[in-house]
Design an enzyme around this catalytic site. Structure first.
Site, PDB file in Angstrom:
ATOM      1  N   LYS A  14      -2.622   6.964   1.133  1.00  0.00           N
ATOM      2  CA  LYS A  14      -2.361   7.254   2.549  1.00  0.00           C
ATOM      3  C   LYS A  14      -1.254   8.305   2.595  1.00  0.00           C
ATOM      4  O   LYS A  14      -0.083   7.997   2.794  1.00  0.00           O
ATOM      5  CB  LYS A  14      -1.978   5.966   3.287  1.00  0.00           C
ATOM      6  CG  LYS A  14      -2.175   6.076   4.779  1.00  0.00           C
ATOM      7  CD  LYS A  14      -2.226   4.705   5.418  1.00  0.00           C
ATOM      8  CE  LYS A  14      -2.079   4.786   6.913  1.00  0.00           C
ATOM      9  NZ  LYS A  14      -3.130   5.531   7.590  1.00  0.00           N
ATOM     10  N   ARG A  55       0.830  -1.211   0.000  1.00  0.00           N
ATOM     11  CA  ARG A  55       0.000   0.000   0.000  1.00  0.00           C
ATOM     12  C   ARG A  55       0.862   1.258   0.000  1.00  0.00           C
ATOM     13  O   ARG A  55       0.550   2.238  -0.669  1.00  0.00           O
ATOM     14  CB  ARG A  55      -0.961  -0.005   1.199  1.00  0.00           C
ATOM     15  CG  ARG A  55      -1.953   1.148   1.159  1.00  0.00           C
ATOM     16  CD  ARG A  55      -3.043   1.027   2.208  1.00  0.00           C
ATOM     17  NE  ARG A  55      -2.512   1.155   3.561  1.00  0.00           N
ATOM     18  CZ  ARG A  55      -3.245   1.023   4.670  1.00  0.00           C
ATOM     19  NH1 ARG A  55      -4.540   0.762   4.592  1.00  0.00           N
ATOM     20  NH2 ARG A  55      -2.701   1.157   5.849  1.00  0.00           N
ATOM     21  N   GLU A  76     -16.105   6.906   5.898  1.00  0.00           N
ATOM     22  CA  GLU A  76     -15.330   6.218   6.942  1.00  0.00           C
ATOM     23  C   GLU A  76     -15.277   7.117   8.166  1.00  0.00           C
ATOM     24  O   GLU A  76     -15.895   8.173   8.197  1.00  0.00           O
ATOM     25  CB  GLU A  76     -13.923   5.883   6.431  1.00  0.00           C
ATOM     26  CG  GLU A  76     -13.103   7.088   5.990  1.00  0.00           C
ATOM     27  CD  GLU A  76     -11.715   6.710   5.464  1.00  0.00           C
ATOM     28  OE1 GLU A  76     -11.192   5.643   5.817  1.00  0.00           O
ATOM     29  OE2 GLU A  76     -11.146   7.528   4.702  1.00  0.00           O
TER      30      GLU A  76
HETATM   31  N1  PXG Z   1      -9.121   5.239   7.285  1.00  0.00           N
HETATM   32  C1  PXG Z   1      -8.215   6.206   7.514  1.00  0.00           C
HETATM   33  C2  PXG Z   1      -8.467   7.577   7.030  1.00  0.00           C
HETATM   34  C3  PXG Z   1      -7.022   5.893   8.197  1.00  0.00           C
HETATM   35  O1  PXG Z   1      -6.108   6.836   8.435  1.00  0.00           O
HETATM   36  C4  PXG Z   1      -7.801   3.606   8.409  1.00  0.00           C
HETATM   37  C5  PXG Z   1      -8.944   3.975   7.708  1.00  0.00           C
HETATM   38  C6  PXG Z   1      -7.622   2.180   8.807  1.00  0.00           C
HETATM   39  O2  PXG Z   1      -6.673   1.547   7.954  1.00  0.00           O
HETATM   40  P1  PXG Z   1      -5.791   0.336   8.441  1.00  0.00           P
HETATM   41  O3  PXG Z   1      -5.011  -0.066   7.259  1.00  0.00           O
HETATM   42  O4  PXG Z   1      -4.964   0.834   9.581  1.00  0.00           O
HETATM   43  O5  PXG Z   1      -6.722  -0.734   8.888  1.00  0.00           O
HETATM   44  C7  PXG Z   1      -6.808   4.572   8.650  1.00  0.00           C
HETATM   45  C8  PXG Z   1      -5.529   4.256   9.371  1.00  0.00           C
HETATM   46  C9  PXG Z   1      -4.571   7.311  14.724  1.00  0.00           C
HETATM   47  C10 PXG Z   1      -4.145   6.912  13.346  1.00  0.00           C
HETATM   48  O6  PXG Z   1      -3.730   7.853  15.459  1.00  0.00           O
HETATM   49  C11 PXG Z   1      -4.973   6.138  12.556  1.00  0.00           C
HETATM   50  C12 PXG Z   1      -4.592   5.763  11.269  1.00  0.00           C
HETATM   51  C13 PXG Z   1      -3.392   6.182  10.792  1.00  0.00           C
HETATM   52  C14 PXG Z   1      -2.577   6.963  11.575  1.00  0.00           C
HETATM   53  C15 PXG Z   1      -2.928   7.333  12.867  1.00  0.00           C
HETATM   54  O7  PXG Z   1      -5.735   7.094  15.081  1.00  0.00           O
HETATM   55  N2  PXG Z   1      -5.508   4.988  10.590  1.00  0.00           N
END
Ligand code: PXG
Length: 289
Positions: free
Chosen positions: A149, A50, A182
């Site tokens: 991301k 990713r 989301e």
């Molecule tokens: N949506 C968004 C916008 C994200 O940033 C997810 C979904 C979940 O993706 P994954 O691959 O982790 O299952 C994310 C990822 C925090 C934090 O501090 C959260 C993310 C990234 C960085 C920090 O809450 N989430």
């Protein structure tokens, strides 16, 4: 603490980047948040895939192969004696000029931090989260595709500010059409009559790796899982709602915009999926050796 910076491990005090780094000046870069459980890096290959896809989408050339990157992540965990923790992998555009032009940046900067993570308080896992819909619309996919991301998280941060101001720790973000996208840092799922539904990434969601793993585990367990557009109505009338993310794992949502979800307690299917996820996380992954 040892930090991987550029092409090697350095002491935390020496882990500094230029004030001309376009990651700082413009949020120009990409990142991943990865978990280690039980001496293994969970979903490492998927995170690296990713990361490279995000980089490709923004024309960012990562000066390492995927295999070297995977090795660097494991080395950083080893150097910091992390067997359960959180890894932040950041690739910025690197040092450039004060102008926007990314082609003037010499070389992308690679940063890997392996540390501990602060989760939501246990009480929220036991009793569920309250969330509100925020006015900040998720980025239009033809502006900055939410599947990238990127380091530019202002869209999510503006949403998070609204959530916190409303007394909530997470929120529901809609896309420009008003469809469910989301949460600010997590994906969302609903369960109605035993069927599990989550928005497709085309509705404005990051293709979360926790999300993908939960879909895989749920299907293997015999549940029907759909990726379909949803309205807020679908959330309000759901039997169960939960969020997924690398940091949050699986957390139940019991109140959305003051509509109690189901009986107001974490639901049975959510709890079952959380158990399956934790079992996978404990037993799969790239060994830190
Ligand atoms: N949506 C968004 C916008 C994200 O940033 C997810 C979904 C979940 O993706 P994954 O691959 O982790 O299952 C994310 C990822 C925090 C934090 O501090 C959260 C993310 C990234 C960085 C920090 O809450 N989430």
């Amino acid at each position: 603490m040892k930090i991987f910076l550029g092409d090697k491990l350095v002491d935390e005090k020496d882990a500094v980047v230029s004030v001309f780094d376009h990651g700082l000046l413009y949020g120009d870069g990409v990142f991943e948040g990865i978990r280690a459980y039980n001496g293994r890096v969970f979903l490492l290959e998927e995170h690296i895939d990713r990361l490279y896809d995000s980089a490709k989408a923004i024309v960012l050339n990562i000066p390492m192969t995927k295999a070297e990157m995977a090795e660097a992540v494991v080395e950083t965990c080893k150097a910091n004696e992390i067997s359960d923790g959180y890894i932040r992998l950041v690739v910025t555009r690197g040092k450039g000029t004060l102008g926007l032009n990314p082609y003037l940046c010499e070389k992308a900067e690679v940063i890997i931090i392996a540390a501990k993570i602060q989760l939501y308080p246990q009480e929220l896992y036991d009793n569920g989260l309250k969330i509100v819909t925020v006015g900040t619309v998720r980025n239009h996919s033809e502006a900055i595709n939410p599947r990238i991301k990127s380091l530019n998280y202002l869209n999510n941060i503006m949403a998070k500010i609204e959530a916190i101001n409303a007394g909530c720790m997470e929120c529901l973000m809609l896309n420009h059409k008003g469809e469910v996208a989301e949460a600010s840092g997590d994906n969302i799922f609903v369960i109605k009559n035993g069927v599990i539904t989550t928005p497709p990434s085309s509705c404005g969601a990051l293709e979360g790796l926790t999300r993908n793993k939960v879909i895989e585990l749920a299907r293997a367990e015999g549940y029907e899982v759909r990726e379909a557009p949803m309205a807020r109505y679908d959330i309000y009338v759901a039997d169960e709602v939960f969020l997924t993310g690398t940091a949050a794992e699986i957390i139940s949502v019991v109140d959305v915009d003051k509509r109690e979800i189901g009986d107001g307690k974490p639901g049975a299917i959510t709890n079952k999926l959380a158990e399956l996820y934790h079992n996978a996380a404990k037993s799969e992954g790239t060994p830190i050796v």
